[in-house]
Scaffold this motif. Structure first.
Motif, PDB file in Angstrom:
ATOM      1  N   MET A 158       0.627  -1.051  -0.048  1.00 29.62           N
ATOM      2  CA  MET A 158      -0.062  -0.159   0.225  1.00 29.62           C
ATOM      3  C   MET A 158       0.916   1.450   0.071  1.00 29.62           C
ATOM      4  SD  MET A 158      -3.430  -0.625   0.070  1.00 29.62           S
ATOM      5  CE  MET A 158      -2.985  -1.909  -0.974  1.00 29.62           C
ATOM      6  N   VAL A 159       0.556   2.369  -0.707  1.00 30.74           N
ATOM      7  CA  VAL A 159       0.948   3.478  -0.653  1.00 30.74           C
ATOM      8  C   VAL A 159       0.471   4.413   0.573  1.00 30.74           C
ATOM      9  CG1 VAL A 159       1.158   5.769  -1.757  1.00 30.74           C
ATOM     10  CG2 VAL A 159       1.347   3.785  -2.939  1.00 30.74           C
ATOM     11  N   ALA A 160       1.276   4.730   1.454  1.00 30.98           N
ATOM     12  CA  ALA A 160       1.072   5.034   2.851  1.00 30.98           C
ATOM     13  C   ALA A 160       1.262   6.721   2.757  1.00 30.98           C
ATOM     14  CB  ALA A 160       1.665   4.551   3.984  1.00 30.98           C
ATOM     15  N   ILE A 161       0.421   7.408   3.246  1.00 31.39           N
ATOM     16  CA  ILE A 161       0.537   8.859   3.236  1.00 31.39           C
ATOM     17  C   ILE A 161       0.593   9.469   4.901  1.00 31.39           C
ATOM     18  CG2 ILE A 161      -0.005  11.301   2.602  1.00 31.39           C
ATOM     19  CD1 ILE A 161      -0.778   9.772   0.053  1.00 31.39           C
ATOM     20  N   PRO A 162       1.259   9.840   5.584  1.00 31.21           N
ATOM     21  CA  PRO A 162       1.398  10.209   7.073  1.00 31.21           C
ATOM     22  C   PRO A 162       0.243  11.245   7.238  1.00 31.21           C
ATOM     23  CG  PRO A 162       3.692   9.836   6.697  1.00 31.21           C
ATOM     24  CD  PRO A 162       2.892   9.881   5.228  1.00 31.21           C
ATOM     25  N   ASP A 269       2.984   7.012  33.485  1.00 36.03           N
ATOM     26  CA  ASP A 269       3.483   8.227  32.165  1.00 36.03           C
ATOM     27  C   ASP A 269       4.940   7.660  31.668  1.00 36.03           C
ATOM     28  OD1 ASP A 269       3.376  10.258  30.373  1.00 36.03           O
ATOM     29  OD2 ASP A 269       4.181  11.646  31.977  1.00 36.03           O
ATOM     30  N   ASP A 270       5.622   7.288  32.641  1.00 38.70           N
ATOM     31  CA  ASP A 270       6.986   6.909  32.222  1.00 38.70           C
ATOM     32  C   ASP A 270       7.118   5.583  31.440  1.00 38.70           C
ATOM     33  OD1 ASP A 270       8.086   9.057  33.441  1.00 38.70           O
ATOM     34  OD2 ASP A 270       8.783   8.038  35.398  1.00 38.70           O
ATOM     35  N   TRP A 271       6.064   4.628  31.448  1.00 38.56           N
ATOM     36  CA  TRP A 271       5.938   3.386  30.985  1.00 38.56           C
ATOM     37  C   TRP A 271       5.381   3.366  29.666  1.00 38.56           C
ATOM     38  CZ3 TRP A 271       8.525  -0.518  33.381  1.00 38.56           C
ATOM     39  CH2 TRP A 271       8.950  -0.445  34.637  1.00 38.56           C
ATOM     40  N   SER A 272       4.920   4.773  29.179  1.00 37.71           N
ATOM     41  CA  SER A 272       3.943   4.822  27.841  1.00 37.71           C
ATOM     42  C   SER A 272       4.811   4.813  26.818  1.00 37.71           C
ATOM     43  CB  SER A 272       3.166   5.980  28.075  1.00 37.71           C
ATOM     44  OG  SER A 272       2.183   5.898  29.450  1.00 37.71           O
ATOM     45  N   PRO A 273       4.347   3.897  25.822  1.00 37.48           N
ATOM     46  CA  PRO A 273       5.055   3.816  24.547  1.00 37.48           C
ATOM     47  C   PRO A 273       4.606   4.912  23.565  1.00 37.48           C
ATOM     48  CG  PRO A 273       3.503   2.145  24.591  1.00 37.48           C
ATOM     49  CD  PRO A 273       3.475   2.980  26.156  1.00 37.48           C
ATOM     50  N   THR A 274       5.186   5.334  22.483  1.00 34.93           N
ATOM     51  CA  THR A 274       4.720   5.951  21.190  1.00 34.93           C
ATOM     52  C   THR A 274       4.939   4.837  20.063  1.00 34.93           C
ATOM     53  OG1 THR A 274       5.869   7.732  22.586  1.00 34.93           O
ATOM     54  CG2 THR A 274       5.528   7.862  19.774  1.00 34.93           C
ATOM     55  N   PHE A 275       3.775   5.300  19.312  1.00 37.78           N
ATOM     56  CA  PHE A 275       3.437   4.452  18.136  1.00 37.78           C
ATOM     57  C   PHE A 275       3.576   5.416  16.875  1.00 37.78           C
ATOM     58  CE2 PHE A 275       1.334   2.111  21.587  1.00 37.78           C
ATOM     59  CZ  PHE A 275       2.058   0.910  21.277  1.00 37.78           C
ATOM     60  N   ASP A 276       3.852   4.866  15.546  1.00 44.25           N
ATOM     61  CA  ASP A 276       3.638   5.467  14.504  1.00 44.25           C
ATOM     62  C   ASP A 276       1.981   6.018  14.335  1.00 44.25           C
ATOM     63  OD1 ASP A 276       6.064   5.175  13.669  1.00 44.25           O
ATOM     64  OD2 ASP A 276       5.662   3.225  12.430  1.00 44.25           O
ATOM     65  N   GLY A 277       1.713   7.160  14.063  1.00 40.89           N
ATOM     66  CA  GLY A 277       0.707   7.731  13.704  1.00 40.89           C
ATOM     67  C   GLY A 277      -0.144   7.218  12.608  1.00 40.89           C
ATOM     68  N   PHE A 278      -1.455   8.069  12.346  1.00 41.81           N
ATOM     69  CA  PHE A 278      -2.529   7.337  11.263  1.00 41.81           C
ATOM     70  C   PHE A 278      -1.982   7.835   9.809  1.00 41.81           C
ATOM     71  CE2 PHE A 278      -5.302   7.735  14.658  1.00 41.81           C
ATOM     72  CZ  PHE A 278      -5.905   6.500  14.727  1.00 41.81           C
ATOM     73  N   CYS A 279      -2.041   6.974   8.927  1.00 44.93           N
ATOM     74  CA  CYS A 279      -1.391   7.276   7.639  1.00 44.93           C
ATOM     75  C   CYS A 279      -3.099   7.033   6.582  1.00 44.93           C
ATOM     76  CB  CYS A 279      -0.605   6.305   7.126  1.00 44.93           C
ATOM     77  SG  CYS A 279       0.978   6.345   7.755  1.00 44.93           S
ATOM     78  N   LEU A 280      -3.175   7.846   5.690  1.00 46.09           N
ATOM     79  CA  LEU A 280      -4.228   7.652   4.555  1.00 46.09           C
ATOM     80  C   LEU A 280      -3.448   6.450   3.564  1.00 46.09           C
ATOM     81  CD1 LEU A 280      -6.544   9.748   2.901  1.00 46.09           C
ATOM     82  CD2 LEU A 280      -4.855   8.619   1.410  1.00 46.09           C
ATOM     83  N   TYR A 281      -3.933   5.520   3.146  1.00 40.28           N
ATOM     84  CA  TYR A 281      -3.425   4.570   2.269  1.00 40.28           C
ATOM     85  C   TYR A 281      -4.275   4.291   1.249  1.00 40.28           C
ATOM     86  CZ  TYR A 281      -6.340   0.813   4.363  1.00 40.28           C
ATOM     87  OH  TYR A 281      -7.480   0.334   4.781  1.00 40.28           O
TER      88      TYR A 281
END
Length: 305
Positions: A158-162, A269-281
């Protein structure tokens, strides 16, 4: 070789709609004709072709093997015709037409819904159709122009656009909840808490809460905490947390207002992960219609604010 009668084009469009919706009633609502008229058109097409395209029961409409093979050839042709009209729209520099987007409820509430009125004012000739779907849909096969999902969930072809930056998790509960339970200080403490759980629509599995260690921020690990409430709707889960029913594990942007006004209190809070955001595909950047390009530019402009 059988030659196509140009008068069959509306019937072919009706055939594709019934195949996509798997229902004469839903296809009729989309095409603006009665279900009985649509059914008669399909029967006439089957008679002209000399082969059955659908198996019909009182509850379900499904393609036959011949119908599947016919659809594989009809759908690209109809898509090319739609693209031809899109090209004319681009020459007029007036994006128009139906724009079908498949997206989960959380993406709709965070990215689209807050700006929907402004988009419609800017592009009144675009009919924006949003299909809220928390599962994973095959956008091309189901007739969508594009989809929106988290970047990590997209297929490689898929072509993904952040559309958003990275998104961080928040674990939170109501002040009332913490009058009854001591706030957790490490993820293992969650085993003594009532946690509000999310069930995936596609797999049916329950989401295991993800964390990172402050000592090893790159290492993500999972916790499967107990809880007496399960839902497949994030809004319901957050409302339950506001009412003191338990702890919630969601994107911090989704509960930003609740955290700011004190309806929810953040922990771990110190244990909270970060994820890639939403993409339009979408399936391809090539010949991307103007109506889709302006939606992408519009949503990306909101990201900058």
């Amino acid at each position: 070789m059988r030659r196509m009668d140009p008068a069959q084009l509306p019937t072919l469009m009706a055939f594709e709609s019934v195949a996509r919706q798997q229902s004469f009633t839903r296809a009729a609502a989309q095409t603006g004709v009665s279900a009985s008229a649509l059914s008669q058109s399909i029967r006439l097409l089957e008679a002209q072709l000399g082969i059955r395209l659908f198996n019909r029961t009182t509850r379900r409409v499904a393609l036959t093997e011949a119908g599947v093979r016919f659809l594989e050839r009809v759908r690209p042709a109809l898509s090319m015709l739609e693209t031809a009209f899109d090209v004319l729209d681009e020459m007029r520099d007036q994006p128009s037409g139906i724009l079908r987007i498949n997206l989960p409820r959380i993406a709709n509430e965070m990215l689209v819904l807050p700006h929907l009125g402004e988009f419609k004012q800017l592009y009144p000739q675009i009919t924006l159709e949003l299909a809220l779907d928390d599962g994973l849909s095959e956008i091309v096969g189901e007739g969508f122009d594009a989809g929106i999902r988290l970047g990590e969930m997209l297929a490689r072809d898929m072509v993904a656009i952040p559309l958003s930056g990275q998104m961080r998790i928040a674990v939170a509960g109501s002040p009332e909840y913490f009058t009854r339970h001591a706030p957790p200080t490490v993820p293992d403490d969650l085993m003594r808490h009532d946690c509000l759980r999310y069930r995936f629509t596609t797999s049916g599995g329950i989401y295991r809460w993800e964390f990172v260690s402050p000592a090893e921020p790159s290492r993500v690990f999972e916790v499967d905490p107990p809880g007496g409430f399960v839902t497949n709707d994030i809004r319901t889960m957050v409302r339950a947390a506001e009412q003191g029913a338990g702890l919630v594990h969601v994107f911090e942007g989704y509960v930003g207002e609740q955290l700011a006004d004190g309806r929810l209190v953040r922990v771990l809070d110190d244990w909270s992960p970060t994820f890639d955001g939403f993409c339009l595909y979408t399936s391809s950047r090539a010949q991307m219609p103007l109506k889709l390009r302006v939606l992408i530019d519009f949503l990306r402009s909101k990201r900058q604010r």
